[in-house]
Design an enzyme around this catalytic site. Structure first.
Site, PDB file in Angstrom:
ATOM      1  N   GLU B  60     -27.615 -22.452 -11.102  1.00  0.00           N
ATOM      2  CA  GLU B  60     -28.855 -23.232 -10.994  1.00  0.00           C
ATOM      3  C   GLU B  60     -29.728 -22.769  -9.838  1.00  0.00           C
ATOM      4  O   GLU B  60     -30.953 -22.726  -9.940  1.00  0.00           O
ATOM      5  CB  GLU B  60     -28.551 -24.721 -10.857  1.00  0.00           C
ATOM      6  N   HIS B 129     -22.744 -36.778 -15.712  1.00  0.00           N
ATOM      7  CA  HIS B 129     -23.635 -36.448 -16.823  1.00  0.00           C
ATOM      8  C   HIS B 129     -24.529 -37.632 -17.160  1.00  0.00           C
ATOM      9  O   HIS B 129     -24.974 -37.776 -18.292  1.00  0.00           O
ATOM     10  CB  HIS B 129     -22.840 -36.013 -18.066  1.00  0.00           C
TER      11      HIS B 129
END
Lengths: 356, 337
Positions: B60, B129
């Site tokens: 990322e 999540h």
């Protein structure tokens, strides 16, 4: 409780000194034209005298905050600058004065930025650690370790996608090689085959700690290159000709679509990590040995050996001294920026408001 | 005009922007060949080629860093972080670089970049999540933060974000991808095909950043919400019989303060609803603004209905989630003051 741990593990200044590899005598014979060598000398003089002046201005309390000087490391910046075109991109760390000047940015504007004046290249908003000049394709100085390696990939990608043959060169320190961003950036550059050159300025110390003490391999950058399919390249970072020669090869390779390279230039900073640091964690004999192989002395001697009259070199020194004086006067003539200036250029509309 | 899911409208926004502007590039983990784990980029690589839409490693920091460099050099990257929860390795790039480069370079180095990330819970994603990290972005000067709640808005706001010259964080409530979820997790899902806000025009249009919208006009209490919580607030209003005015903020930065204050001055009451944890959440900022600018119009304390100050618990997902029952209870409370 007695300790078996040797003292040098606590006091780095008592460790075995790491001395420079002697200058390679064969470099004298490199096919580098004399006008290029004169420019390399002049550039190193500029970087040296500018940094010395920056140091003096610190001592006079005219520069606020910290700063990180490149004294002793001039050959790396000069050698690469000479191998680049004006439209090539560079990225630097917080130790970025030299790389900014090497890209042709006005010394007066840079000096004024160090002094936090409105006539600085960033109107005082960036300061020593964030020198940037997009106009010169000097894409910034970054104070977060490793961040700019990833950003530089984007610049290189952009050049590749636009079909230009611009090369991106990103400078970083030895300490950067232990952060994730370094490894993520190298992997991206390799898989995308980017026109980029990673240049590790290994000055043997990650801030206040010997790099070999906290790194798994001897050469923090070069010994990791193979993990990304890159060649292992180590160069004498105190010899501008050696750097220039390597720079020409790797920049040329990138320009011709040959993909990324990484170069580890081994060098040494004369002073401490930053303004506040006298650098006493280093063995005195080590400092002495590196100062005896100072890049400017090395180069001065070479030019004399190659037949350049000493008077020419003195004239270069003097013209640079005048330039640094003028830069200093320009910087001092600037006013401190108004507080209102801090409220500009946050958003694309030029202001800083986030609500109606 | 066709009815689309939010996934389809986001995908459509990509097609429209990439068709219109060669500078738009799209990449991220599994974004190219596979088309994204939520399928928001499906078909882009096929249409525009591997130089415009491509796969990145799980990296990322590297993804956002590269996007910043691209944005500074004439491109308009729109990158996907697979889940907002995966954003933390890139947070340094977002905060220290993307948000600040324009300011410290006096406007020379700019970052017209959009970072999309699915946000919020409701899919039993557990701690990593399900998070709603919007306040981590709104707290940073220099970032715009967008949270759409309908397929129409998702397309229009995404086009506006990609065309914007500032870095934009585009948070997609993943519980809304396939239908307007009102928090009644024990009832059948209503698909977007049965909802009129799923009508999405073809081609180019934008929904401007900084404009909130009244989803339900009302006289008794103003409910400020965004993303999934818009539907929760609407359900609570219908079920309680309280005449609530539900405002969908759509963008947090820039914020449509005018619409908010106008509404609170009318109703005299205000509730803020968000799924994120309560403490230092964006609701606190909203409450502060309302009391600063409409204090003498308030007839009751401003109340917050939020997620708990805990990690998103897997098994107790619906206890954590501020569903319609909790919103309704607070609505009743403020009406009794």
């Amino acid at each position: 409780m007695s300790s078996e741990i040797p003292e040098e593990l606590y006091d780095y200044s008592k460790r075995e000194p790491r001395r420079p590899t002697p200058t390679d005598p064969e470099v004298d014979g490199y096919p580098i034209p004399m006008d290029v060598r004169r420019r390399l000398y002049q550039r190193q003089q500029e970087l040296r005298q500018f940094e010395q002046r920056a140091y003096d201005l610190f001592m006079q309390n005219l520069v606020k905050g910290t700063s990180h000087l490149s004294l002793g490391m001039e050959a790396v910046s000069a050698g690469f600058a000479e191998a680049l075109r004006p439209d090539d991109y560079t990225f630097a760390t917080y130790r970025g004065h030299a790389h900014t000047l090497s890209k042709g940015v006005s010394p007066g504007g840079v000096m004024a930025e160090l002094l936090g004046r409105e006539n600085g290249i960033l109107q005082g908003k960036g300061g020593s650690m964030h020198l940037t000049s997009v106009e010169h394709n000097m894409m910034g100085s970054y104070a977060i370790i490793g961040a700019h390696l990833c950003i530089a990939n984007g610049t290189a990608w952009s050049a590749q996608m636009r079909g230009t043959d611009q090369v991106t060169v990103v400078f970083f320190g030895d300490g950067t090689t232990n952060i994730g961003a370094f490894h993520e950036a190298l992997n991206f550059a390799a898989i995308w085959d980017l026109p980029i050159v990673f240049v590790c300025e290994n000055n043997l110390y990650m801030e206040y700690t010997p790099i070999d003490y906290i790194t798994a391999v001897e050469h923090p950058a070069a010994d990791r290159a193979s993990a990304y399919g890159l060649d292992r390249i180590v160069v004498d970072g105190n010899d501008a000709d050696a750097v220039y020669q390597v720079a020409t090869e790797v920049v040329g390779k990138a320009r011709q679509g040959g993909g990324p390279s990484m170069v580890e230039a081994v060098t040494y900073r004369h002073g401490g990590h930053s303004r506040a640091d006298p650098g006493k964690y280093r063995p005195p004999e080590e400092i002495e040995a590196w100062k005896n192989q100072d890049p400017i002395q090395v180069y001065h001697s070479r030019l004399l050996r190659l037949g350049l009259p000493e008077q020419d070199l003195i004239e270069i020194q003097q013209s640079v001294a005048t330039m640094v004086d003028e830069a200093t006067e320009f910087a001092k003539s600037g006013q401190p920026p108004s507080p209102e200036l801090a409220m500009t250029d946050l958003w694309a509309d030029g202001g800083s408001s986030w609500r109606n | 005009m066709a009815r689309m899911t939010m996934i389809e409208s986001i995908r459509d926004a990509h097609f429209v922007s990439m068709e219109a502007d060669d500078a738009v590039v799209v990449f991220g983990e599994d974004v190219g060949h596979f088309g994204g784990v939520f399928r928001c980029t499906q078909g882009l690589q096929e249409r525009f080629g591997k130089h415009r839409c491509f796969d990145a490693p799980i990296s990322e920091l590297g993804i956002v860093g590269a996007a910043i460099g691209m944005a500074a050099n004439g491109l308009r990257p729109c990158v996907e972080i697979q889940f907002a929860d995966y954003m933390y390795p890139a947070y340094d790039q977002i905060v220290s670089e993307a948000a600040r480069i324009r300011h410290r370079s006096v406007g020379d180095f700019t970052v017209p970049m959009t970072i999309r990330m699915p946000t919020g819970g409701g899919i039993y994603g557990g701690q990593t999540h399900s998070q709603s990290p919007e306040a981590l972005f709104t707290h940073v000067s220099g970032l715009k933060t967008v949270v759409p709640s309908t397929p129409y808005d998702a397309k229009g706001l995404l086009l506006a974000s990609i065309e914007d010259n500032d870095p934009v964080i585009f948070l997609e409530p993943k519980r809304l991808y396939n239908g307007p979820f009102d928090g009644h997790y024990d009832r059948p899902v209503v698909p977007w095909s049965k909802h009129e806000s799923a009508e999405v025009p073809e081609g180019h249009y934008t929904v401007p950043l900084g404009k909130a919208v009244v989803r339900r006009p009302g006289a008794d209490v103003t409910v400020l919400a965004y993303g999934t919580m818009v539907y929760v607030a609407l359900a609570a209003a219908e079920e309680s019989g309280i005449d609530a005015e539900v405002i969908d903020l759509r963008t947090l930065i820039p914020l449509d303060t005018e619409l908010i204050i106008e509404s609170v001055k009318k109703t005299g009451r205000c509730i803020v609803v968000h799924e994120a944890t309560r403490t230092s959440g964006f609701g606190a900022e909203l409450a502060a603004i309302v009391q600063e600018e409409a204090f003498f119009h308030l007839e009751a304390p401003i109340r917050r209905v939020t997620g708990w100050d805990t990690p998103y618990p897997h098994a107790q997902e619906w206890d954590y989630f501020p569903g319609p029952d909790r919103v309704r209870a607070v609505m009743s409370d403020v009406m009794e003051v």
